[in-house]
Write a protein that holds these residues in place. Structure first.
Motif, PDB file in Angstrom:
ATOM      1  N   LEU A 100      10.880  37.609  85.668  1.00  0.00           N
ATOM      2  CA  LEU A 100       9.474  37.861  85.997  1.00  0.00           C
ATOM      3  C   LEU A 100       8.666  36.570  85.938  1.00  0.00           C
ATOM      4  N   SER A 101       8.969  35.759  84.948  1.00  0.00           N
ATOM      5  CA  SER A 101       8.273  34.479  84.790  1.00  0.00           C
ATOM      6  C   SER A 101       8.550  33.564  85.980  1.00  0.00           C
TER       7      SER A 101
ATOM      8  N   ILE B 163      15.527  40.153  77.767  1.00  0.00           N
ATOM      9  CA  ILE B 163      15.096  38.755  77.867  1.00  0.00           C
ATOM     10  C   ILE B 163      15.281  38.245  79.288  1.00  0.00           C
ATOM     11  N   ASP B 164      16.397  38.570  79.913  1.00  0.00           N
ATOM     12  CA  ASP B 164      16.653  38.139  81.296  1.00  0.00           C
ATOM     13  C   ASP B 164      15.590  38.672  82.253  1.00  0.00           C
TER      14      ASP B 164
ATOM     15  N   LEU C 280       4.251  38.684  74.432  1.00  0.00           N
ATOM     16  CA  LEU C 280       4.476  39.264  73.108  1.00  0.00           C
ATOM     17  C   LEU C 280       5.792  40.037  73.075  1.00  0.00           C
ATOM     18  N   ASN C 281       6.058  40.817  74.095  1.00  0.00           N
ATOM     19  CA  ASN C 281       7.331  41.548  74.114  1.00  0.00           C
ATOM     20  C   ASN C 281       8.513  40.607  74.314  1.00  0.00           C
ATOM     21  N   LEU C 282       8.341  39.549  75.095  1.00  0.00           N
ATOM     22  CA  LEU C 282       9.403  38.552  75.224  1.00  0.00           C
ATOM     23  C   LEU C 282       9.677  37.914  73.869  1.00  0.00           C
ATOM     24  N   ALA C 283       8.629  37.528  73.164  1.00  0.00           N
ATOM     25  CA  ALA C 283       8.791  36.926  71.836  1.00  0.00           C
ATOM     26  C   ALA C 283       9.481  37.897  70.884  1.00  0.00           C
ATOM     27  N   THR C 284       9.111  39.164  70.962  1.00  0.00           N
ATOM     28  CA  THR C 284       9.717  40.173  70.098  1.00  0.00           C
ATOM     29  C   THR C 284      11.195  40.353  70.426  1.00  0.00           C
ATOM     30  N   ALA C 285      11.534  40.373  71.707  1.00  0.00           N
ATOM     31  CA  ALA C 285      12.947  40.509  72.097  1.00  0.00           C
ATOM     32  C   ALA C 285      13.757  39.302  71.631  1.00  0.00           C
ATOM     33  N   LEU C 286      13.190  38.111  71.770  1.00  0.00           N
ATOM     34  CA  LEU C 286      13.868  36.900  71.294  1.00  0.00           C
ATOM     35  C   LEU C 286      14.059  36.955  69.780  1.00  0.00           C
TER      36      LEU C 286
END
Length: 172
Positions: free
Chosen positions: A68-69, A62-63, A78-84
């Motif tokens: 990157l953002s 997540i970090d 999508l991968n950020l949402a999945t990690a969250l």
């Protein structure tokens, strides 16, 4: 790593994922591959019941996406949402409900924004389970019913059965 994880060889999966992480760090590209490796490692630790390690690697993932953002590089939402979501699920499993809630809220917003209905359905279902554990039956029922409706359309009956178990506990 994924093949070994699916075969139940968690030690072998971790070894492969750590090698992947090492190569991603050496490559020094955008960081996405490093984030993906950290999430995969977190998943294996979660499956094996190593809560602290799972949380550690989900947090690293997540970090990386957040950095990157901030650097205006394209972020894999999508991968950020999945990690969250995975981090929230890990905290839910440990009954750390107050910690899990913001993870689910943020991942749910991302899944909805992306139009990713499968992720949204699981998110709603897990939010329902969280609310049920908190004793907020009305919110639990609302979320679980929405999740079941989406999952029925997708014919994902495994998840439905888990969410309906919580629903029956509420009725009981």
């Amino acid at each position: 790593g994924s093949a070994l994880r699916m075969q139940g060889n968690l030690d072998g999966a971790l070894e492969a994922y750590f090698k992947s992480l090492e190569l991603a760090i050496i490559a020094r590209n955008t960081g996405k591959k490093e984030a993906i490796a950290n999430m995969a490692i977190g998943d294996v630790y979660s499956i094996s019941g190593a809560h602290n390690n799972a949380v550690k690697y989900y947090s690293k993932c997540i970090d990386i996406y957040r950095k990157l953002s901030e650097s205006l590089k394209p972020v894999d939402s999508l991968n950020l949402a999945t990690a969250l979501f995975n981090a929230g699920d890990e905290y839910l499993t440990q009954d750390s409900l107050k910690v899990a809630l913001p993870y689910f809220k943020e991942s749910g917003n991302l899944f909805e924004h992306l139009g990713y209905t499968a992720g949204l359905a699981y998110n709603l279902g897990n939010m329902g389970m969280l609310y049920a554990k908190q004793g907020d039956d009305a919110k639990a029922m609302l979320n679980i019913n929405k999740a079941v409706e989406i999952l029925e359309e997708a014919q994902d009956y495994y998840a439905i059965s888990e969410y309906l178990t919580y629903m029956s506990d509420i009725y009981l």
